[in-house]
Design a protein around this motif. Structure first.
Motif, PDB file in Angstrom:
ATOM      1  N   PHE A 261      31.771  39.444  52.978  1.00 14.88           N
ATOM      2  CA  PHE A 261      32.592  39.554  51.785  1.00 14.88           C
ATOM      3  C   PHE A 261      33.159  38.217  51.291  1.00 14.88           C
ATOM      4  N   PRO A 262      33.703  37.346  52.151  1.00  9.77           N
ATOM      5  CA  PRO A 262      34.277  36.092  51.639  1.00  9.77           C
ATOM      6  C   PRO A 262      33.284  35.269  50.835  1.00  9.77           C
ATOM      7  N   THR A 263      32.061  35.158  51.349  1.00 10.94           N
ATOM      8  CA  THR A 263      31.051  34.384  50.626  1.00 10.94           C
ATOM      9  C   THR A 263      30.716  35.032  49.293  1.00 10.94           C
ATOM     10  N   LEU A 264      30.541  36.349  49.334  1.00  7.49           N
ATOM     11  CA  LEU A 264      30.200  37.079  48.107  1.00  7.49           C
ATOM     12  C   LEU A 264      31.316  36.962  47.073  1.00  7.49           C
ATOM     13  N   ILE A 267      31.363  33.451  45.495  1.00  2.00           N
ATOM     14  CA  ILE A 267      30.269  33.237  44.546  1.00  2.00           C
ATOM     15  C   ILE A 267      30.544  33.967  43.232  1.00  2.00           C
ATOM     16  N   ILE A 268      31.031  35.213  43.343  1.00  2.00           N
ATOM     17  CA  ILE A 268      31.328  35.981  42.124  1.00  2.00           C
ATOM     18  C   ILE A 268      32.418  35.301  41.303  1.00  2.00           C
ATOM     19  N   LEU A 269      33.475  34.854  41.968  1.00  2.00           N
ATOM     20  CA  LEU A 269      34.558  34.173  41.252  1.00  2.00           C
ATOM     21  C   LEU A 269      34.075  32.890  40.596  1.00  2.00           C
ATOM     22  N   LEU A 270      33.231  32.131  41.307  1.00  2.00           N
ATOM     23  CA  LEU A 270      32.716  30.876  40.756  1.00  2.00           C
ATOM     24  C   LEU A 270      31.905  31.119  39.498  1.00  2.00           C
TER      25      LEU A 270
END
Length: 313
Positions: A261-264, A267-270
């Motif tokens: 989840f943290p990586t996902l 990436i979504i926020l970026l």
């Protein structure tokens, strides 16, 4: 030779009379008109200007707006109404001493190749943070556009009639005068001057207004932000394909689990932030196009006080 002095005024009730006295003292031997543009002032500025007109309608003319339309509109109105062979633009707060107009006129008369004299501050009397952001703006806009805007150059300048006519030939409604002065060309001499303290009141330019003004300047004279948006979008697409290929290979061939989840979420926020940012850039250009398409006037004149109309009344 006749000189028109354009003076935008917004809430300058304590400055217009001292300014008039200073102009008449410094330019007493010149055939001139002082063209005050009352930009929807909410104080007693117009009444003070009217008193000056009743006292000296030989030199004073007043253009009174129906509301506040901004300094750019006031500059345009002044240029349109000016009648002089030379036109000077100056603020009413006396930070720009009228004595410099004499120096400007001498430069133009002694150097026929020059069409404009623009004053710039040789020593900036402002905070370091504001100076830093202004320097960044000048570097940015000069790299993004084909025109060159000289650092610290102000609207305080004197122009020949030929350059005034060229500026008035531009029909755009979203105006950025510093860019227009450079875009029309002509030969400009940049003259240093020393800024003085305001005679009264405070500056009408807040950091937020200056920031919006800078954005307007970039959008008005450059499509580089749109190009940058497209280039970054293409780069991110290629990067995304590469990451997808890496994840698929690692999962199928090596059995590595996909990051959680943290990586996902990162990436979504970026990517969401980048999308919103570039939509905002596109929106700035669409907003300007929308404004231009309505063909509304840049300003509305409520009244003009000049000698001829005074006689008619």
């Amino acid at each position: 030779m006749k000189l028109s002095v354009i003076v935008p005024c917004y809430n300058e009730e304590n400055n217009v009379v001292p300014f008039y006295n200073a102009v008449m003292k410094e330019l007493k031997n010149i055939d001139l008109e002082i063209l005050f543009i009352n930009d929807g002032s909410r104080d007693q500025t117009f009444n003070k200007l009217k008193s000056l007109f009743l006292k000296d309608n030989e030199h004073v003319r007043i253009v009174d707006f129906s509301r506040n339309f901004g300094k750019e509109a006031a500059l345009l109105a002044g240029l349109k109404e000016s009648k002089g062979d030379f036109v000077s633009i100056i603020d009413a707060d006396l930070q720009q001493n009228p004595k410099y107009i004499i120096d400007m006129l001498k430069i133009l008369e002694n150097n026929p190749d020059y069409d404009c004299v623009a004053a710039y501050q040789n020593v900036r009397k402002e905070g370091k943070i504001l100076t830093f952001f202004k320097d960044c703006f000048y570097k940015l806009i000069n790299r993004m556009t084909e025109i060159e805007i000289v650092r610290s150059a102000s609207d305080f300048r004197t122009l020949k009639r030929c350059m005034v006519d060229a500026i008035l030939s531009l029909p755009e409604q979203c105006r950025f005068s510093k860019g227009i002065f450079s875009w029309v060309g002509f030969n400009t001499y940049y003259m240093p001057y020393t800024v003085e303290e305001r005679a009264s009141g405070e500056s009408k330019w807040s950091f937020w207004k200056l920031f919006r003004y800078a954005i307007d300047g970039i959008v008005a004279f450059s499509t580089t932000p749109l190009v940058i948006s497209s280039i970054i979008g293409i780069i991110l697409c290629f990067v995304s394909f590469i990451f997808i290929a890496i994840i698929v290979i690692k999962t199928l061939c090596f059995g590595d689990p996909v990051a959680g989840f943290p990586t996902l979420a990162t990436i979504i926020l970026l990517f969401s932030g980048l999308q919103l940012f570039f939509i905002g850039v596109l929106g700035q250009y669409l907003a300007k196009t929308y404004t231009e398409s309505k063909h509304r006037p840049v300003y509305i004149v409520k009244n003009i006080l000049e000698k001829e109309s005074f006689k008619d009344e």
